[in-house]
Scaffold this motif. Sequence first.
Motif, short mmCIF file in Angstrom:
data_model
loop_
_atom_site.label_atom_id
_atom_site.label_comp_id
_atom_site.label_asym_id
_atom_site.label_seq_id
_atom_site.Cartn_x
_atom_site.Cartn_y
_atom_site.Cartn_z
N ASP A 176 60.95 101.23 23.71
CA ASP A 176 60.03 101.01 22.60
C ASP A 176 60.71 100.26 21.45
O ASP A 176 60.10 99.38 20.82
CB ASP A 176 59.48 102.34 22.08
N THR A 177 61.96 100.61 21.19
CA THR A 177 62.72 99.94 20.12
C THR A 177 62.93 98.47 20.46
O THR A 177 62.73 97.58 19.62
CB THR A 177 64.08 100.62 19.91
N ALA A 178 63.33 98.22 21.72
CA ALA A 178 63.56 96.84 22.16
C ALA A 178 62.27 96.03 22.13
O ALA A 178 62.25 94.86 21.71
CB ALA A 178 64.17 96.84 23.56
N TYR A 179 61.17 96.66 22.55
CA TYR A 179 59.88 95.95 22.57
C TYR A 179 59.44 95.59 21.15
O TYR A 179 58.93 94.49 20.91
CB TYR A 179 58.82 96.79 23.25
N ALA A 180 59.63 96.53 20.22
CA ALA A 180 59.25 96.26 18.83
C ALA A 180 60.03 95.07 18.28
O ALA A 180 59.49 94.21 17.57
CB ALA A 180 59.48 97.50 17.98
N ALA A 181 61.32 95.01 18.63
CA ALA A 181 62.15 93.90 18.17
C ALA A 181 61.70 92.59 18.80
O ALA A 181 61.61 91.55 18.13
CB ALA A 181 63.61 94.17 18.52
N MET A 182 61.40 92.64 20.11
CA MET A 182 60.97 91.44 20.81
C MET A 182 59.64 90.92 20.24
O MET A 182 59.46 89.72 20.04
CB MET A 182 60.81 91.75 22.30
N ASP A 183 58.74 91.83 19.97
CA ASP A 183 57.44 91.46 19.42
C ASP A 183 57.59 90.81 18.04
O ASP A 183 56.94 89.81 17.72
CB ASP A 183 56.55 92.69 19.34
N SER A 184 58.47 91.39 17.23
CA SER A 184 58.72 90.83 15.89
C SER A 184 59.38 89.46 16.00
O SER A 184 59.08 88.54 15.22
CB SER A 184 59.60 91.78 15.08
N ALA A 185 60.30 89.32 16.97
CA ALA A 185 60.98 88.04 17.16
C ALA A 185 60.00 86.95 17.54
O ALA A 185 60.12 85.79 17.10
CB ALA A 185 62.07 88.18 18.21
N ILE A 186 59.02 87.29 18.37
CA ILE A 186 57.99 86.31 18.76
C ILE A 186 57.24 85.81 17.53
O ILE A 186 56.98 84.61 17.38
CB ILE A 186 57.01 86.94 19.78
N ASP A 187 56.92 86.73 16.62
CA ASP A 187 56.22 86.33 15.40
C ASP A 187 57.07 85.38 14.56
O ASP A 187 56.56 84.38 14.02
CB ASP A 187 55.87 87.57 14.56
N VAL A 188 58.37 85.68 14.45
CA VAL A 188 59.25 84.84 13.64
C VAL A 188 59.44 83.46 14.27
O VAL A 188 59.41 82.43 13.57
CB VAL A 188 60.63 85.52 13.45
N VAL A 189 59.61 83.43 15.58
CA VAL A 189 59.77 82.14 16.26
C VAL A 189 58.50 81.31 16.14
O VAL A 189 58.55 80.07 16.01
CB VAL A 189 60.16 82.35 17.75
N ASN A 190 57.36 81.97 16.17
CA ASN A 190 56.11 81.24 15.95
C ASN A 190 56.07 80.63 14.55
O ASN A 190 55.52 79.53 14.35
CB ASN A 190 54.91 82.19 16.14
N GLU A 191 56.64 81.33 13.57
CA GLU A 191 56.72 80.79 12.22
C GLU A 191 57.62 79.55 12.19
O GLU A 191 57.31 78.57 11.51
CB GLU A 191 57.27 81.86 11.26
#
Length: 289
Positions: free
Chosen positions: A75-90
């Motif tokens: 869950d921790t890794a997924y939360a980080a991955m999901d947040s990273a996707i948002d930042v890379v989209n930015e």
Amino acid sequence: MSSINFNSSATNALQTLRDVNSKLQNTQNTVSTGLKVSSAKDNVAYWSISTTMKSDNKALGAATDALGVGAAKVDTAYAAMDSAIDVVNEIKSKLVTASESSVDKDQVNLEIEKLQEQLTAIGQAASFNGENWMVTSTKTTVVDGFTRKEDGTVKINTAEFQAGSYAMFSTIASGVGSGGILSAVMTIELTSAATQGKIDTYLSTVETALKELTKGAAALGAMSTRIDLQDKFASKISDAMKAGVSKLVDADMEEESARLASLQTQQQLAVQSLSIANNSSQSILSLFR
């Protein structure tokens, strides 16, 4: 023939009373504990099997607890991955903005630098109990079960996750992430002289990173599903083992209650029988009066 030296009736009555008392004591113990097999002397085979099954069930419970730790890591890794996707989209959006000729590319680059710093911060924060699946180059495992083989040996089952293949970074040094899926993204740097061709190359880099991040998030989602299913399965196995032990050692309380009442009646009758047998010797004295 009656004898004043040996009273066979009293002896027989006493033996019957002892037998009834012994059975009554065993039944009372069964009723008080709820177990028909509470020690090895009650039934060696069933006691041995139940003891082993109880031990295995306890180990299975520990494995289930470890599975919960694994779920937290996922869950921790997924939360980080999901947040990273948002930042890379930015970052992708900033690169698209930089394609406009009138935009100050140096200012856009400042924003990208802050987003890159955010990616590093996300990677550093994705740690649970000292283990970080987003900053690694190796595979990881999660304990997901405990089994006993036919030969009596035991085995700890584990679920493997190729964290190194989906990690955001392989290392973070001096506050800067390097390696991993985001390795190329961290090298993006715009200048006022950057050509559209250069920006297009950066956009291609970002798209590749997003594709890999999406694959990593999907892999973590699949791992989470696997853990949830295993947790449910372990719960069912544990319940089945408890039911098996219960059938071997638990007492039928209705039956034991009826037996207890019967033995208490037999005890009273045995006491009366012994009393009558003991009084028979007294009747012999009347013959000498």
